[in-house]
Design a protein around this motif. Structure first.
Motif, PDB file in Angstrom:
ATOM      1  N   LYS A  45     -11.390  20.383 -35.549  1.00  0.00           N
ATOM      2  CA  LYS A  45     -10.377  19.601 -36.276  1.00  0.00           C
ATOM      3  C   LYS A  45     -10.291  18.157 -35.774  1.00  0.00           C
ATOM      4  O   LYS A  45     -10.125  17.233 -36.568  1.00  0.00           O
ATOM      5  CB  LYS A  45      -9.018  20.287 -36.183  1.00  0.00           C
ATOM      6  N   MET A  64      -2.873  11.519 -40.605  1.00  0.00           N
ATOM      7  CA  MET A  64      -3.807  10.803 -41.485  1.00  0.00           C
ATOM      8  C   MET A  64      -3.038   9.793 -42.346  1.00  0.00           C
ATOM      9  O   MET A  64      -3.512   8.683 -42.607  1.00  0.00           O
ATOM     10  CB  MET A  64      -4.552  11.789 -42.410  1.00  0.00           C
ATOM     11  N   ASP A 104      -1.607  15.725 -43.998  1.00  0.00           N
ATOM     12  CA  ASP A 104      -1.514  15.574 -42.543  1.00  0.00           C
ATOM     13  C   ASP A 104      -0.783  14.268 -42.207  1.00  0.00           C
ATOM     14  O   ASP A 104      -1.293  13.172 -42.475  1.00  0.00           O
ATOM     15  CB  ASP A 104      -2.946  15.556 -41.965  1.00  0.00           C
ATOM     16  N   ASN A 112     -13.162  11.567 -38.289  1.00  0.00           N
ATOM     17  CA  ASN A 112     -14.053  11.140 -39.364  1.00  0.00           C
ATOM     18  C   ASN A 112     -13.273  10.749 -40.617  1.00  0.00           C
ATOM     19  O   ASN A 112     -13.640   9.808 -41.317  1.00  0.00           O
ATOM     20  CB  ASN A 112     -15.061  12.245 -39.692  1.00  0.00           C
ATOM     21  N   PHE A 113     -12.186  11.464 -40.864  1.00  0.00           N
ATOM     22  CA  PHE A 113     -11.338  11.137 -42.016  1.00  0.00           C
ATOM     23  C   PHE A 113     -10.830   9.695 -41.868  1.00  0.00           C
ATOM     24  O   PHE A 113     -10.889   8.899 -42.812  1.00  0.00           O
ATOM     25  CB  PHE A 113     -10.156  12.118 -42.079  1.00  0.00           C
ATOM     26  N   VAL A 149     -10.951  13.837 -48.907  1.00  0.00           N
ATOM     27  CA  VAL A 149     -10.272  15.052 -48.414  1.00  0.00           C
ATOM     28  C   VAL A 149     -11.008  15.568 -47.183  1.00  0.00           C
ATOM     29  O   VAL A 149     -12.176  15.251 -46.972  1.00  0.00           O
ATOM     30  CB  VAL A 149     -10.239  16.194 -49.470  1.00  0.00           C
ATOM     31  N   LYS A 150     -10.311  16.385 -46.404  1.00  0.00           N
ATOM     32  CA  LYS A 150     -10.980  16.995 -45.254  1.00  0.00           C
ATOM     33  C   LYS A 150     -11.892  18.127 -45.715  1.00  0.00           C
ATOM     34  O   LYS A 150     -12.881  18.424 -45.063  1.00  0.00           O
ATOM     35  CB  LYS A 150      -9.944  17.556 -44.285  1.00  0.00           C
ATOM     36  N   ASP A 154     -12.641  16.286 -34.642  1.00  0.00           N
ATOM     37  CA  ASP A 154     -13.745  15.496 -35.217  1.00  0.00           C
ATOM     38  C   ASP A 154     -13.520  15.244 -36.708  1.00  0.00           C
ATOM     39  O   ASP A 154     -13.841  14.171 -37.225  1.00  0.00           O
ATOM     40  CB  ASP A 154     -15.074  16.247 -35.018  1.00  0.00           C
ATOM     41  N   ILE A 155     -12.991  16.256 -37.376  1.00  0.00           N
ATOM     42  CA  ILE A 155     -12.702  16.103 -38.815  1.00  0.00           C
ATOM     43  C   ILE A 155     -11.688  14.973 -38.998  1.00  0.00           C
ATOM     44  O   ILE A 155     -11.871  14.076 -39.831  1.00  0.00           O
ATOM     45  CB  ILE A 155     -12.129  17.417 -39.406  1.00  0.00           C
ATOM     46  N   ASP A 156     -10.646  15.017 -38.182  1.00  0.00           N
ATOM     47  CA  ASP A 156      -9.588  13.999 -38.298  1.00  0.00           C
ATOM     48  C   ASP A 156     -10.133  12.598 -37.994  1.00  0.00           C
ATOM     49  O   ASP A 156      -9.838  11.639 -38.713  1.00  0.00           O
ATOM     50  CB  ASP A 156      -8.433  14.325 -37.347  1.00  0.00           C
ATOM     51  N   ALA A 171     -21.323  20.048 -41.302  1.00  0.00           N
ATOM     52  CA  ALA A 171     -19.897  19.691 -41.270  1.00  0.00           C
ATOM     53  C   ALA A 171     -19.379  19.710 -39.837  1.00  0.00           C
ATOM     54  O   ALA A 171     -19.974  20.349 -38.973  1.00  0.00           O
ATOM     55  CB  ALA A 171     -19.097  20.674 -42.119  1.00  0.00           C
ATOM     56  N   THR A 185      -4.318  14.012 -48.544  1.00  0.00           N
ATOM     57  CA  THR A 185      -4.052  14.775 -47.331  1.00  0.00           C
ATOM     58  C   THR A 185      -2.562  15.077 -47.202  1.00  0.00           C
ATOM     59  O   THR A 185      -1.729  14.343 -47.742  1.00  0.00           O
ATOM     60  CB  THR A 185      -4.534  13.988 -46.085  1.00  0.00           C
TER      61      THR A 185
END
Ligand SMILES: Cc1cc2nc3c(=O)[nH]c(=O)nc-3n(C[C@H](O)[C@H](O)[C@H](O)COP(=O)(O)OP(=O)(O)OC[C@H]3O[C@@H](n4cnc5c(N)ncnc54)[C@H](O)[C@@H]3O)c2cc1C
Length: 124
Positions: free
Chosen positions: A19, A49, A46, A25-26, A4-5, A21-23, A15, A44
């Motif tokens: 967003k 994703m 999204d 990394n996901f 999960v994000k 970078d989060i995406d 962390a 997710t």
């Protein structure tokens, strides 16, 4: 393992605050999990994703039965139906029991955007 994000706002030293970078990394983590041979959950809502997961799995020949998508109950039911229609596995997270009110308040507090999201979907 469920990928999960993360719902919580965490400090930048532990962390990714952005967003993008989060995406990114996901997607990187998804690419490590899926070929591992272990059954994983890509949790997710999204569409980006989900598209990246489908594309990667298809390119690597990873069957639809080798992993599952997960979403929260009532969130993006259109996407949920679409995935099922395409033959993907989908598990829906449904909190239940007598303590629903404190749970609901905690979820609102951790993600204030949920309040408007909840109201918007209530009238949809
Ligand atoms: C089965 C499951 C279990 C989870 N468990 C945890 C956990 O234990 N700890 C944790 O920190 N995070 C957990 N999460 C992640 C968290 O609830 C959010 O789903 C996540 O932070 C939002 O990321 P996203 O991948 O949906 O993409 P985003 O790009 O953040 O969201 C895409 C869109 O989905 C919708 N959306 C996403 N999440 C929510 C939500 N919670 N409420 C309403 N609308 C939403 C919105 O429309 C949003 O624009 C879990 C998620 C799922 C599906």
């Amino acid at each position: 393992m469920r990928l999960v994000k993360g719902a919580y706002k965490e400090p930048a030293d532990i962390a990714f605050p952005d967003k993008a970078d989060i995406d990114a990394n996901f997607v990187s983590l998804m690419k490590i999990l899926l070929p591992s041979g272990i059954y994983h959950a890509i949790a997710t809502h999204d569409p980006k994703m989900i598209a990246a997961t489908k594309e990667f799995a298809s390119a690597k020949g990873i069957g639809k039965e080798k992993f599952e998508f997960q979403m929260l109950y009532g969130i993006r039911t259109d996407l949920q139906r679409e995935l099922i229609g395409e033959g993907y596995r989908l598990r829906v997270y449904i909190p239940f029991g007598t303590d629903w009110f404190p749970y609901f308040m905690r979820r609102l507090a951790e993600r204030p955007a949920n309040l408007t999201f909840f109201l918007r979907n209530l009238f949809r």
